[in-house]
Scaffold this motif. Sequence first.
Motif, PDB file in Angstrom:
ATOM      1  N   THR A  10      -0.394   2.471  -2.161  1.00 39.59           N
ATOM      2  CA  THR A  10      -0.852   1.398  -1.254  1.00 39.59           C
ATOM      3  C   THR A  10      -2.156   1.426  -0.512  1.00 39.59           C
ATOM      4  OG1 THR A  10      -0.215   2.742   0.770  1.00 39.59           O
ATOM      5  CG2 THR A  10       1.504   1.563  -0.262  1.00 39.59           C
ATOM      6  N   GLY A  11      -2.805   0.463  -0.506  1.00 41.69           N
ATOM      7  CA  GLY A  11      -4.171   0.160   0.133  1.00 41.69           C
ATOM      8  C   GLY A  11      -5.327  -0.521  -0.508  1.00 41.69           C
ATOM      9  N   ASP A  12      -5.857  -1.124   0.377  1.00 42.45           N
ATOM     10  CA  ASP A  12      -7.119  -1.979  -0.405  1.00 42.45           C
ATOM     11  C   ASP A  12      -8.249  -1.248  -0.878  1.00 42.45           C
ATOM     12  OD1 ASP A  12      -5.890  -4.283   0.688  1.00 42.45           O
ATOM     13  OD2 ASP A  12      -7.090  -4.461   2.576  1.00 42.45           O
ATOM     14  N   GLU A  13      -8.187   0.062  -0.842  1.00 36.85           N
ATOM     15  CA  GLU A  13      -9.528   0.750  -1.031  1.00 36.85           C
ATOM     16  C   GLU A  13      -8.991   1.094  -2.778  1.00 36.85           C
ATOM     17  OE1 GLU A  13      -6.563   3.903   0.569  1.00 36.85           O
ATOM     18  OE2 GLU A  13      -6.842   1.822   0.822  1.00 36.85           O
TER      19      GLU A  13
ATOM     20  N   VAL B 111      -8.215   0.928  -6.629  1.00 36.11           N
ATOM     21  CA  VAL B 111      -8.123   0.210  -7.998  1.00 36.11           C
ATOM     22  C   VAL B 111      -7.728   1.249  -8.903  1.00 36.11           C
ATOM     23  CG1 VAL B 111     -10.154  -1.290  -7.391  1.00 36.11           C
ATOM     24  CG2 VAL B 111     -10.669   0.821  -8.664  1.00 36.11           C
TER      25      VAL B 111
ATOM     26  N   GLN C 103     -14.401   1.343  -2.543  1.00 35.89           N
ATOM     27  CA  GLN C 103     -12.934   1.556  -3.155  1.00 35.89           C
ATOM     28  C   GLN C 103     -13.125   2.736  -4.060  1.00 35.89           C
ATOM     29  OE1 GLN C 103     -12.768  -2.292  -5.340  1.00 35.89           O
ATOM     30  NE2 GLN C 103     -10.883  -2.575  -4.113  1.00 35.89           N
TER      31      GLN C 103
ATOM     32  N   ILE D   7      -0.191  -2.017  -7.320  1.00 34.89           N
ATOM     33  CA  ILE D   7      -0.578  -1.384  -6.082  1.00 34.89           C
ATOM     34  C   ILE D   7      -0.378  -2.574  -4.897  1.00 34.89           C
ATOM     35  CG2 ILE D   7      -2.925  -0.983  -4.614  1.00 34.89           C
ATOM     36  CD1 ILE D   7      -4.014   0.096  -7.259  1.00 34.89           C
TER      37      ILE D   7
ATOM     38  N   ARG E  88      -1.257  -3.963  -1.354  1.00 34.26           N
ATOM     39  CA  ARG E  88      -2.395  -4.106  -0.679  1.00 34.26           C
ATOM     40  C   ARG E  88      -2.089  -4.008   0.861  1.00 34.26           C
ATOM     41  NH1 ARG E  88      -5.949  -2.442  -3.927  1.00 34.26           N
ATOM     42  NH2 ARG E  88      -5.938  -3.520  -5.895  1.00 34.26           N
ATOM     43  N   ASP E  89      -3.115  -3.967   1.787  1.00 34.76           N
ATOM     44  CA  ASP E  89      -2.820  -3.671   3.253  1.00 34.76           C
ATOM     45  C   ASP E  89      -2.438  -4.968   3.830  1.00 34.76           C
ATOM     46  OD1 ASP E  89      -3.112  -0.884   3.169  1.00 34.76           O
ATOM     47  OD2 ASP E  89      -5.392  -0.978   3.470  1.00 34.76           O
ATOM     48  N   THR E  90      -1.376  -5.596   3.616  1.00 37.82           N
ATOM     49  CA  THR E  90      -0.767  -6.917   4.290  1.00 37.82           C
ATOM     50  C   THR E  90       0.642  -6.799   4.123  1.00 37.82           C
ATOM     51  OG1 THR E  90      -0.587  -8.386   2.429  1.00 37.82           O
ATOM     52  CG2 THR E  90      -2.793  -8.258   3.503  1.00 37.82           C
TER      53      THR E  90
ATOM     54  N   SER F   5       1.866  -8.391   0.873  1.00 38.27           N
ATOM     55  CA  SER F   5       1.920  -7.624  -0.383  1.00 38.27           C
ATOM     56  C   SER F   5       2.771  -6.617  -0.509  1.00 38.27           C
ATOM     57  CB  SER F   5       0.340  -7.346  -0.498  1.00 38.27           C
ATOM     58  OG  SER F   5       0.204  -6.289  -1.712  1.00 38.27           O
TER      59      SER F   5
ATOM     60  N   HIS G  35      -3.887  -0.181   9.829  1.00 38.27           N
ATOM     61  CA  HIS G  35      -3.614  -0.680   8.254  1.00 38.27           C
ATOM     62  C   HIS G  35      -2.490   0.106   7.544  1.00 38.27           C
ATOM     63  CE1 HIS G  35      -6.965  -3.367   8.706  1.00 38.27           C
ATOM     64  NE2 HIS G  35      -7.576  -2.300   9.016  1.00 38.27           N
TER      65      HIS G  35
END
Length: 389
Positions: free
Chosen positions: A176-179, A181, A191, A216, A218-220, A223, A248
């Motif tokens: 998990t995480g927006d950071e 890839v 990232q 992955i 994302r931080d929502t 998602s 987050h």
Amino acid sequence: MISVAEALDKVFALVAPTPVEEVPLAECAGRVLARPVSARLTQPPFAASAMDGYAVTAADARPGAMLTVIGTARAGEGFAGTLAPGQAVRIFTGAPVPAGADRVVIQEDVTRNGDRITLTEIGSGPNIRPAGADFALGDTIAAPRRLRPADLALAAAMNLPALPVHRRPDVAIIATGDELVMPGETPGPDQIIASNAFGLKAMVEAEGGHARLLPIARDTEASLRAVFELAEGTDLLVTIGGASVGDHDLVGKVAADLGMDQAFYKVAMRPGKPLMAGRMGTAAMIGLPGNPVSALVCAQLFLLPALRVMLGLPAAPAPRRTGRLARDLDANGPREHYMRARITADGIAPFDRQDSALLTILSEADALIVRPVGDGARRAGETVAYIPI
């Protein structure tokens, strides 16, 4: 916070052995035998020669005896007649011992001229393996046990073409995480590459599970919900990151909204305090910390023992050993500490840097020194507990 031992007990309460399936013997390496299995025959099924040589009667087993060779016995084709005094049968290792024979004289203790032999020496033993010397009809292989190559060879000799084993647990892994890839992609300025999931997948599969890497999250909340749906039907759901208390860190909230019954959150350990576990429907769930070393150390302590239970093995913590410290250590604090270390000729040597983000250190480590809560300063040469990794 709860202790590591308490947390592990709660994890064990979340899991159970997977169902049993019959699997062809050739596919059973590393699987866990679910119940005892019995031999369908006796091995060897007949008295067999343990050496290459000559089968003789007890009356003729003396130095200087001269005998007539009346036939040959080899593996797969025995001698059909009966041996009488003054006679011998040429015999090879594994061949049935002819009727009337009491001993096999090794070929090095015989001289031969045509069909006549002279016994030059008699050894101490009969060089005969009795019928059933290895196992008898109905003898069992005990369970549960992780099947090693020798176990599979024994099962084959028992004439068992398939074995009852526990199904491989299905483990869904969600980073998990927006950071994050994926490896091979170009990270943005804020990232990093997602690494933990690949180490966890390798650990799960080496232990005997089947690992699925999900996309992955994302931080929502949307998602996370979408990726959780992809894990439907799994036996064990493993999340990475998002289980702390930041704005987050949404895993705990979304999992609770989806019905997770949380067993605990936070463990008094280093690294890995923000660890949680619970149950979502039919699946057990373990929420690992996001720091790479924290995630992989927690997997050693909680994920792998849980997998072993799911595979049908007894509930037990990660195996520990003891070793001598190679250098001094300061006193430990209020959390159980699992220090990355290397086993050397001088003893077990902890790394100077114990940052939970340093994969380079973990990749060089082959042990975790276990420092109990409040453990005092230790000196080089003292004995400490460690977990091999």
